[in-house]
Design a protein around this motif. Structure first.
Motif, PDB file in Angstrom:
ATOM      1  N   LYS A 179      26.088  46.225  77.056  1.00 18.10           N
ATOM      2  CA  LYS A 179      26.565  44.804  77.244  1.00 18.10           C
ATOM      3  C   LYS A 179      25.615  43.721  76.483  1.00 18.10           C
ATOM      4  N   ILE A 180      24.384  44.062  76.577  1.00 19.40           N
ATOM      5  CA  ILE A 180      23.120  43.255  76.045  1.00 19.40           C
ATOM      6  C   ILE A 180      22.823  43.384  74.683  1.00 19.40           C
ATOM      7  N   SER A 181      23.439  44.399  74.009  1.00 19.75           N
ATOM      8  CA  SER A 181      23.103  44.524  72.711  1.00 19.75           C
ATOM      9  C   SER A 181      23.817  43.306  71.720  1.00 19.75           C
ATOM     10  N   THR A 182      23.033  43.046  70.552  1.00 15.73           N
ATOM     11  CA  THR A 182      23.424  42.215  69.686  1.00 15.73           C
ATOM     12  C   THR A 182      24.506  43.051  68.577  1.00 15.73           C
ATOM     13  N   PHE A 183      24.609  44.387  68.995  1.00 12.11           N
ATOM     14  CA  PHE A 183      25.591  45.136  68.030  1.00 12.11           C
ATOM     15  C   PHE A 183      27.111  45.328  68.774  1.00 12.11           C
ATOM     16  N   ARG A 184      27.146  44.927  70.004  1.00 10.09           N
ATOM     17  CA  ARG A 184      28.186  45.174  70.686  1.00 10.09           C
ATOM     18  C   ARG A 184      29.456  45.301  70.148  1.00 10.09           C
ATOM     19  N   LYS A 185      29.718  44.254  69.373  1.00 12.94           N
ATOM     20  CA  LYS A 185      31.139  43.908  68.656  1.00 12.94           C
ATOM     21  C   LYS A 185      31.087  44.428  67.178  1.00 12.94           C
ATOM     22  N   LYS A 186      29.814  45.230  66.776  1.00 13.28           N
ATOM     23  CA  LYS A 186      29.775  45.842  65.481  1.00 13.28           C
ATOM     24  C   LYS A 186      29.876  47.222  65.368  1.00 13.28           C
ATOM     25  N   LEU A 187      28.977  48.011  66.494  1.00 20.71           N
ATOM     26  CA  LEU A 187      28.986  49.618  66.324  1.00 20.71           C
ATOM     27  C   LEU A 187      30.208  49.747  67.310  1.00 20.71           C
ATOM     28  N   LYS A 188      30.296  51.099  67.104  1.00 20.47           N
ATOM     29  CA  LYS A 188      31.585  51.816  67.747  1.00 20.47           C
ATOM     30  C   LYS A 188      31.108  52.946  68.223  1.00 20.47           C
ATOM     31  N   VAL A 189      31.675  53.511  69.266  1.00 20.05           N
ATOM     32  CA  VAL A 189      31.175  55.073  69.805  1.00 20.05           C
ATOM     33  C   VAL A 189      31.901  56.001  68.587  1.00 20.05           C
ATOM     34  N   GLY A 190      30.971  56.835  68.323  1.00 21.44           N
ATOM     35  CA  GLY A 190      31.234  57.948  67.294  1.00 21.44           C
ATOM     36  C   GLY A 190      30.634  57.519  65.733  1.00 21.44           C
ATOM     37  N   ASP A 191      30.140  56.197  65.637  1.00 21.65           N
ATOM     38  CA  ASP A 191      29.254  56.037  64.507  1.00 21.65           C
ATOM     39  C   ASP A 191      28.073  56.969  64.593  1.00 21.65           C
ATOM     40  N   VAL A 194      20.928  47.876  60.399  1.00 15.48           N
ATOM     41  CA  VAL A 194      21.212  49.226  60.570  1.00 15.48           C
ATOM     42  C   VAL A 194      22.205  49.867  59.695  1.00 15.48           C
ATOM     43  N   GLU A 195      22.134  51.229  59.443  1.00 17.29           N
ATOM     44  CA  GLU A 195      23.211  51.728  58.536  1.00 17.29           C
ATOM     45  C   GLU A 195      23.986  52.854  59.272  1.00 17.29           C
ATOM     46  N   VAL A 196      25.019  52.974  59.329  1.00 15.62           N
ATOM     47  CA  VAL A 196      26.005  53.837  59.938  1.00 15.62           C
ATOM     48  C   VAL A 196      27.064  54.395  59.075  1.00 15.62           C
ATOM     49  N   ILE A 197      27.437  55.673  59.384  1.00 20.04           N
ATOM     50  CA  ILE A 197      28.599  56.149  58.773  1.00 20.04           C
ATOM     51  C   ILE A 197      29.835  56.407  59.844  1.00 20.04           C
ATOM     52  N   ARG A 198      31.074  55.735  59.644  1.00 22.68           N
ATOM     53  CA  ARG A 198      32.087  55.719  60.255  1.00 22.68           C
ATOM     54  C   ARG A 198      33.281  56.303  59.347  1.00 22.68           C
TER      55      ARG A 198
END
Length: 336
Positions: free
Chosen positions: A137-149, A179-183
């Motif tokens: 909840k405290i992460s500034t990436f909360r609405k950006k990253l997703k489980v499984g990225d 950050v760079e992620v693969i989705r």
């Protein structure tokens, strides 16, 4: 008049029956955890060499509870009841199942890696990034990253292990990061800031993670556990792989056990060990390996081994409970 009374009686009976059925099948907010089954590991491990059929992984059954299942679970000593939040946290059912598959994948790769290392056969481990398992909840990436990225870089910097990634991010106190992620098949980039992690003096981007790796060995070994999830079969997978790499037959008895495995051979604590002892005993296992791992805040009487011993006494099983701290403890027991 008598005919009307008879019809009324039957209608009331049918209505009562339907109400009882609806009540019994009414969904609750709880899940039931119960003893599962013991499965031959040889069915899930593929290699050019023949696997030993005497090693077993043991599962815990998890299911949503309807009212009748919830009520009757109190009559079944091995059953436990958990709310969805207690079981899954803030994750959805889909995310929870996805996380269990990622934990299983990590467990399998650690098993193959350490078994190959211990057997002294050629091996190579490639670090592909980390799976995002939860965004706090405290992460500034909360609405950006997703489980499984799959997080592959931070500030255009790539890493060779999750430890190296965590160390680097921890050094960035309250700073902007990219950050760079693969989705799926897409490469995505997100920006945010590091945050101080609750209960620690460390900084991070506020995610729970697990390694995403690939292990190549000679001879090649592949593990596919299908729908079985979670990391708790790590120790038993390692024993099976070690047998395949060395050509040894470690046991002619039916051996079960539980515990995570890390890349250094350490066996870790798991949940539901009481249910696994019950399931293993029901299916005639002769030996059950139980972790002695004692994480911070866990009393010695609360370790998997202590609980397994209590459960074995309670159900009066003849199955021997063997304590293990490392892979070598299980190996030494089998080779003595």
């Amino acid at each position: 008049m008598k005919k009307n009374k008879k019809i009324k009686f039957w209608l009331l009976g049918i209505a009562a029956f339907l109400i009882a059925v609806v009540f019994c099948l009414w969904p609750t907010q709880y899940y039931i955890e119960a003893p599962g089954e013991a499965f031959q590991i040889s069915k899930y491990v593929k290699s050019t060499r023949k696997p030993n059929p005497n090693f077993y992984l043991v599962t815990v059954s998890e299911r949503p509870a309807v009212m009748i299942d919830y009520l009757t679970s109190f009559l079944r000593p091995g059953d436990s009841r958990y709310s969805k939040t207690e079981l899954m946290g803030t994750s959805s059912s889909t995310e929870y199942n996805q996380m269990q598959q990622y934990y299983m994948e990590t467990s399998q790769n650690n098993a193959i890696y350490y078994a190959a290392k211990k057997a002294k056969v050629p091996y190579r481990q490639e670090f592909l990034g980390v799976y995002v398992m939860e965004v706090m909840k405290i992460s500034t990436f909360r609405k950006k990253l997703k489980v499984g990225d799959v997080l592959v870089s931070v500030n255009d910097r790539k890493f060779t292990s999750s430890g190296e990634l965590i160390k680097y991010v921890s050094s960035l106190k309250d700073k902007k990061v990219k950050v760079e992620v693969i989705r799926g098949k897409k490469h995505l980039t997100f920006s945010g800031k590091t945050v101080k992690l609750s209960g620690t003096s460390r900084y991070g981007i506020g995610i729970q993670l697990v390694d995403h790796t690939k292990v190549v060995t000679d001879p090649a070994v592949k593990i596919d556990a299908g729908d079985i999830g979670g990391p708790s079969a790590g120790l038993m997978f390692t024993l099976e792989c070690y047998q395949l790499f060395t050509g040894k037959n470690l046991s002619s008895k039916k051996i079960a056990g539980t515990g995570t495995i890390d890349s250094n051979g350490k066996v870790g604590m798991i949940g539901g060990v009481d249910k696994k002892v019950i399931a293993a005993s029901r299916q005639g296992m002769k030996v059950f390996f139980a972790p002695t791992d004692q994480p911070e805040g866990v009393k010695k009487s609360e370790t998997n081994y202590a609980e397994a011993v209590r459960t074995a006494k309670k159900i009066h099983t003849k199955m021997k409970i063997v304590p293990v701290d490392r892979f070598e403890d299980a190996l030494n027991y089998l080779e003595k």
